[in-house]
Each structure stands twice: as C-alpha cells, then as structure tokens.
Enzyme design. Structure first.
Site, PDB file in Angstrom:
ATOM      1  N   LYS A   1       3.695 -63.089  28.139  1.00  0.00           N
ATOM      2  CA  LYS A   1       3.938 -64.241  29.002  1.00  0.00           C
ATOM      3  C   LYS A   1       3.306 -63.972  30.353  1.00  0.00           C
ATOM      4  O   LYS A   1       3.530 -62.912  30.960  1.00  0.00           O
ATOM      5  CB  LYS A   1       5.429 -64.519  29.192  1.00  0.00           C
TER       6      LYS A   1
ATOM      7  N   LYS B   1      14.529 -57.379  44.630  1.00  0.00           N
ATOM      8  CA  LYS B   1      15.469 -58.491  44.502  1.00  0.00           C
ATOM      9  C   LYS B   1      16.889 -57.970  44.324  1.00  0.00           C
ATOM     10  O   LYS B   1      17.105 -56.882  43.781  1.00  0.00           O
ATOM     11  CB  LYS B   1      15.114 -59.379  43.307  1.00  0.00           C
TER      12      LYS B   1
ATOM     13  N   MET C   1      21.424 -63.097  36.672  1.00  0.00           N
ATOM     14  CA  MET C   1      20.231 -63.556  35.979  1.00  0.00           C
ATOM     15  C   MET C   1      19.003 -63.723  36.871  1.00  0.00           C
ATOM     16  O   MET C   1      17.929 -64.050  36.382  1.00  0.00           O
ATOM     17  CB  MET C   1      20.522 -64.891  35.283  1.00  0.00           C
ATOM     18  N   GLY C   2      19.134 -63.481  38.152  1.00  0.00           N
ATOM     19  CA  GLY C   2      18.024 -63.780  39.047  1.00  0.00           C
ATOM     20  C   GLY C   2      17.141 -62.605  39.425  1.00  0.00           C
ATOM     21  O   GLY C   2      16.006 -62.787  39.871  1.00  0.00           O
TER      22      GLY C   2
ATOM     23  N   HIS D   1      16.609 -75.001  39.888  1.00  0.00           N
ATOM     24  CA  HIS D   1      16.226 -75.636  38.621  1.00  0.00           C
ATOM     25  C   HIS D   1      16.971 -75.046  37.427  1.00  0.00           C
ATOM     26  O   HIS D   1      17.412 -75.779  36.536  1.00  0.00           O
ATOM     27  CB  HIS D   1      14.712 -75.480  38.426  1.00  0.00           C
ATOM     28  N   GLN D   2      17.137 -73.718  37.378  1.00  0.00           N
ATOM     29  CA  GLN D   2      17.720 -73.086  36.203  1.00  0.00           C
ATOM     30  C   GLN D   2      19.240 -73.161  36.154  1.00  0.00           C
ATOM     31  O   GLN D   2      19.850 -72.910  35.102  1.00  0.00           O
ATOM     32  CB  GLN D   2      17.270 -71.627  36.113  1.00  0.00           C
TER      33      GLN D   2
END
Length: 320
Positions: free
Chosen positions: A66, A225, A218-219, A136-137
């Site tokens: 991906k 991060k 999940m980010g 968005h998610q």
C-alpha cells in the site's frame, strides 16, 4: 493488470467483509503463515506523511504493497486527508495483478481492527463507548464498535469541538445517545475508549483512565505520534496487530523508550483470536490495543475488493 477504482469500493466491500478479512489475516499472522515487511514512512513537511506498507500472506496467496499517506490540507479541497492505493502482485511470478483504491478500504480495515479488539478484550458488561477524535475515520470506528457490542451511549471529545456534531449524527443513526464531554469525563464514564487522531502529543493522561477500561489506540502509526500517556501502557495489558510496529511506530514506542514496557510484554491480537494466548484476565484490568495498521490488513481487504470486482465484471483491465 486490473484496476478497481476508489469509486467502486463501497459496493464491493462491506464493513462485515472487512471485519472477516482482518480477523482471518491476524490469525494467519499468529500462525506464522503471513508477515509484514518493514514500513517506509517519511515526513514531507507541513504535516504531510507518505509511505509504503507491504507484506505477504502465504495462506491467502496475496503479495502486495500500500502506497499512501496523510495530507492534512485535503479536507479543504473536498478530499479525505488519508490517500492511498493498494497494489497486488502474483506471489509466484511477481507480476502485477491489480491496483485497488485504498481510501475507503483503509477506513474499513482500521475500524475492523479496532472492533476486533473490542470484541475480544473489552469487558462483557461494557456499555459506554468513548471516542477521542472526530475526523473522517471516527464515524467508521463508531459504526464498527456498535456492530460487535451493545452500547447504551457514546461520549466523545475532539480538539475542535465544532466537528463533534457530525459524529453525534452517526450515533443518532445507530439509536445511541451522544454527549460531548471533557477528557476527564470521558475517562470516568467510558468502558471502551477509541482514540483516532493524528496527534504527536499525549491526549489522554494516566489519571483519566480507570481500571477495567479497554482502549483501542488507532491513530499512532509513525515515529513521534502519540495519543495516550506512556504511563497508561505501563499499567495495562497491551495487545497489538504486530509487535515490531508497535514498539517502533505505534503507541508502545513511548512506553518502551521510557522503560515502562518491553516488547515481550505485548501480545499480538491474532494470538488471542486463535486461542494461543488469553485475552482479558480479570474485569478490572486495563487492556490496550495498539493498532498500528499493518500492510496485511490492506492486502486482505483489497483482495476481497478485487475478487468481487472480477465476479461482477467491473474491474478495469489494462495492459502492462
């Protein structure tokens, strides 16, 4: 080679399809039948991130990569901030099989992984869902969580509160009461918390989280991060999609660096799915799923999209 355009993905892959595909590939990883290759991730400046995730599922005969990233200015252009495409290859010959639009698939597979963690790790009596983030998610996360557990209400926090009504509308569609709350209130009320942001600094602090909570983080999928304080992982049982990514680019990177957690302390969720490892031991322990987002998730859902497109005759054939 065949092309499955982004515009056709919604009719080809359902959230239930994504859940089943991710569950199967996590199990294949736990059995040693599938593996991810090292991630290439680069900062382009201005908050933009771009990279490559690749891997092979020998059990499913899927090989691919991906390519994509995060482009924060896209929302103002009417596009999603996450942009990606999945390329599938024949694992025996290396010839390209397909290019599949990856934007919706990314949202679906991310939500599926979170939902899997909730199904396998959250307390049986969990009734309040908390969500940190309203991009968005977030809507995909809410819908996926509601499919695997019966929640009574949803509480949410976002850095920009004006974005929360959109998430509230999704909760209303699901028949769930929705309330915008402070981080302190969210931590004290939620039995399950999903974090889905692009933060580079901890949002949830150790004092926010009570015992018995399950967190699906999940980010965090890039070095630097962070969504939750490292101390939370230090007193929790930590699970992940892949340990190598968890300690290098996932939420666990900070706890490991601080000496609060070791790679050996982290359990792959796939091992819980197959029954090789236990999930939650007791009701009052904190469980965390460090969802870094592995290539095999993307390849699994892209393979479903390709198969459906071929069945329906809507894959575009191109010469290579």
């Amino acid at each position: 080679m065949k092309i499955v355009p982004e515009a056709r993905i919604a009719e080809l892959v359902t959230p239930a399809d994504a859940y089943a595909a991710v569950e199967q590939v996590f199990a294949a990883m736990a059995r040693g039948e599938a593996g991810n290759f090292p991630v290439v991730r680069e900062a382009l400046g201005g908050g933009r991130l771009y990279g490559f995730k690749s891997g092979i599922d020998r059990a499913g005969a899927v090989l691919g990569v991906k390519a994509g990233g995060y482009f924060p200015g896209n929302a103002e252009r009417g596009m999603t901030n996450h942009q990606s495409s999945v390329f599938l290859f024949d694992p025996d010959t290396g010839q390209p099989r397909a290019m599949v639009g990856g934007n919706l698939l990314t949202a679906l597979r991310t939500a599926a992984a979170s939902a899997l963690s909730i199904a396998h790790l959250a307390r049986a009596d969990a009734r309040v869902l908390g969500i940190v983030g309203a991009g968005h998610q977030a809507a995909f996360q809410l819908r996926a969580a509601a499919r695997v557990r019966t929640f009574d209400r949803v509480v949410a926090w976002n850095l920009h509160p004006d974005m929360l009504p959109r998430l509230g509308a999704v909760a209303a569609e699901l028949g769930l009461p929705f309330q915008a709350v402070s981080l302190e209130e969210l931590g004290s009320e939620a039995d399950v918390i999903i974090t889905i942001t692009s933060s580079f600094a901890a949002i949830l602090e150790d004092g926010h989280i009570r015992r018995g909570t399950h967190l699906a983080c999940m980010g965090t999928d890039t070095a630097g991060k962070q969504e939750v304080a490292a101390a939370i992982l230090g007193r929790a049982r930590v699970f992940t999609d892949e340990v190598a990514q968890s300690v290098s680019i996932g939420e666990a990177q900070h706890a490991v660096a601080a000496g609060l957690l070791a790679a050996a302390d982290i359990t792959p969720l796939g091992a819980v799915i197959t029954g090789a490892q236990p999930g939650r031991h007791v009701p009052d322990e904190i469980t965390i799923f460090d969802g870094t987002g592995v290539a095999l998730q993307d390849l699994a859902v892209a393979a479903v999209a390709l198969s459906r497109a071929e069945e329906r005759g809507i894959a575009v054939e191109v010469a290579v």
